[in-house]
Design a protein around this motif. Sequence first.
Motif, PDB file in Angstrom:
ATOM      1  N   THR A 138     -26.958  -0.359   2.618  1.00  0.00           N
ATOM      2  CA  THR A 138     -25.955   0.624   2.226  1.00  0.00           C
ATOM      3  C   THR A 138     -24.636   0.272   2.891  1.00  0.00           C
ATOM      4  O   THR A 138     -24.601  -0.374   3.936  1.00  0.00           O
ATOM      5  CB  THR A 138     -26.370   2.055   2.635  1.00  0.00           C
ATOM      6  OG1 THR A 138     -26.569   2.087   4.052  1.00  0.00           O
ATOM      7  CG2 THR A 138     -27.618   2.500   1.924  1.00  0.00           C
ATOM      8  N   ARG A 139     -23.554   0.717   2.257  1.00  0.00           N
ATOM      9  CA  ARG A 139     -22.206   0.500   2.760  1.00  0.00           C
ATOM     10  C   ARG A 139     -21.498   1.847   2.785  1.00  0.00           C
ATOM     11  O   ARG A 139     -21.554   2.601   1.820  1.00  0.00           O
ATOM     12  CB  ARG A 139     -21.454  -0.450   1.832  1.00  0.00           C
ATOM     13  CG  ARG A 139     -19.991  -0.618   2.153  1.00  0.00           C
ATOM     14  CD  ARG A 139     -19.353  -1.559   1.117  1.00  0.00           C
ATOM     15  NE  ARG A 139     -17.974  -1.774   1.420  1.00  0.00           N
ATOM     16  CZ  ARG A 139     -16.967  -1.171   0.778  1.00  0.00           C
ATOM     17  NH1 ARG A 139     -17.209  -0.330  -0.200  1.00  0.00           N
ATOM     18  NH2 ARG A 139     -15.719  -1.423   1.112  1.00  0.00           N
ATOM     19  N   GLN A 140     -20.887   2.166   3.919  1.00  0.00           N
ATOM     20  CA  GLN A 140     -20.101   3.388   4.020  1.00  0.00           C
ATOM     21  C   GLN A 140     -18.853   3.084   4.829  1.00  0.00           C
ATOM     22  O   GLN A 140     -18.916   2.432   5.869  1.00  0.00           O
ATOM     23  CB  GLN A 140     -20.907   4.501   4.682  1.00  0.00           C
ATOM     24  CG  GLN A 140     -20.233   5.839   4.570  1.00  0.00           C
ATOM     25  CD  GLN A 140     -21.190   6.988   4.814  1.00  0.00           C
ATOM     26  OE1 GLN A 140     -22.141   6.864   5.554  1.00  0.00           O
ATOM     27  NE2 GLN A 140     -20.920   8.111   4.187  1.00  0.00           N
ATOM     28  N   TYR A 182     -22.123  -1.326   7.251  1.00  0.00           N
ATOM     29  CA  TYR A 182     -23.302  -1.737   6.503  1.00  0.00           C
ATOM     30  C   TYR A 182     -24.545  -1.453   7.330  1.00  0.00           C
ATOM     31  O   TYR A 182     -24.563  -1.655   8.538  1.00  0.00           O
ATOM     32  CB  TYR A 182     -23.262  -3.240   6.204  1.00  0.00           C
ATOM     33  CG  TYR A 182     -22.220  -3.632   5.199  1.00  0.00           C
ATOM     34  CD1 TYR A 182     -22.497  -3.593   3.843  1.00  0.00           C
ATOM     35  CD2 TYR A 182     -20.958  -4.033   5.610  1.00  0.00           C
ATOM     36  CE1 TYR A 182     -21.541  -3.953   2.912  1.00  0.00           C
ATOM     37  CE2 TYR A 182     -19.991  -4.392   4.689  1.00  0.00           C
ATOM     38  CZ  TYR A 182     -20.293  -4.355   3.337  1.00  0.00           C
ATOM     39  OH  TYR A 182     -19.343  -4.706   2.417  1.00  0.00           O
ATOM     40  N   ILE A 188     -26.741  -3.992  -2.209  1.00  0.00           N
ATOM     41  CA  ILE A 188     -26.019  -2.967  -1.446  1.00  0.00           C
ATOM     42  C   ILE A 188     -25.716  -1.758  -2.333  1.00  0.00           C
ATOM     43  O   ILE A 188     -25.230  -1.888  -3.446  1.00  0.00           O
ATOM     44  CB  ILE A 188     -24.690  -3.537  -0.894  1.00  0.00           C
ATOM     45  CG1 ILE A 188     -24.955  -4.659   0.118  1.00  0.00           C
ATOM     46  CG2 ILE A 188     -23.849  -2.431  -0.260  1.00  0.00           C
ATOM     47  CD1 ILE A 188     -25.628  -4.217   1.405  1.00  0.00           C
ATOM     48  N   THR A 189     -26.010  -0.563  -1.786  1.00  0.00           N
ATOM     49  CA  THR A 189     -25.628   0.697  -2.424  1.00  0.00           C
ATOM     50  C   THR A 189     -24.393   1.203  -1.693  1.00  0.00           C
ATOM     51  O   THR A 189     -24.411   1.335  -0.466  1.00  0.00           O
ATOM     52  CB  THR A 189     -26.763   1.742  -2.301  1.00  0.00           C
ATOM     53  OG1 THR A 189     -27.927   1.212  -2.921  1.00  0.00           O
ATOM     54  CG2 THR A 189     -26.368   3.055  -2.954  1.00  0.00           C
ATOM     55  N   ASP A 190     -23.325   1.468  -2.431  1.00  0.00           N
ATOM     56  CA  ASP A 190     -22.071   1.926  -1.828  1.00  0.00           C
ATOM     57  C   ASP A 190     -22.107   3.445  -1.693  1.00  0.00           C
ATOM     58  O   ASP A 190     -22.236   4.169  -2.675  1.00  0.00           O
ATOM     59  CB  ASP A 190     -20.878   1.509  -2.687  1.00  0.00           C
ATOM     60  CG  ASP A 190     -19.556   1.639  -1.951  1.00  0.00           C
ATOM     61  OD1 ASP A 190     -19.469   2.454  -1.009  1.00  0.00           O
ATOM     62  OD2 ASP A 190     -18.618   0.928  -2.314  1.00  0.00           O
TER      63      ASP A 190
END
Length: 153
Positions: free
Chosen positions: A11-13, A1, A110-112
């Motif tokens: 964002t989450r990656q 994150y 959060i944008t994934d």
Amino acid sequence: YTIDLDEKTGTRQIVPFDVSKMSEAEIKEWEEWGKEIREDLGFEKIGEEKILGRNCDIWEGLGTKVWIWQNLTLKTEVNLLGQWITEATSLDMNTRINSNKFDVPDGIEITDLGEIISETQLDSVTTTDLEKELQQGIDDFKEIFGIKKKKKK
């Protein structure tokens, strides 16, 4: 994150591999690869210095100095639109961190971004493939910034 607490966004990656499960040989290979990347970007090892009692290698390049101990950056000096210095003030390698410290705070959107590379892709990708992709990225970066590799003495 990656979270911006002021903007209340993030964002989450997913990174689908666990460094703690790597063998000593694999870790050593990644360390060497990191050194090659620094050198390809024009960084040179200019010395050593202790930070928090740890012997750090000092790397310099692109207007930046980086103090690295066991793959951890303990200090960075950047000279770009002024001087920026970050330095570790303490280091405890034995502290257990409660997993809830990694929970996303309430109210953050959060944008994934998905996976960097999926586990099935990771299983089929060779180190050579990764090296080629990374080398292409380095070459593109050097072209954009006009970096030429210094000749070894």
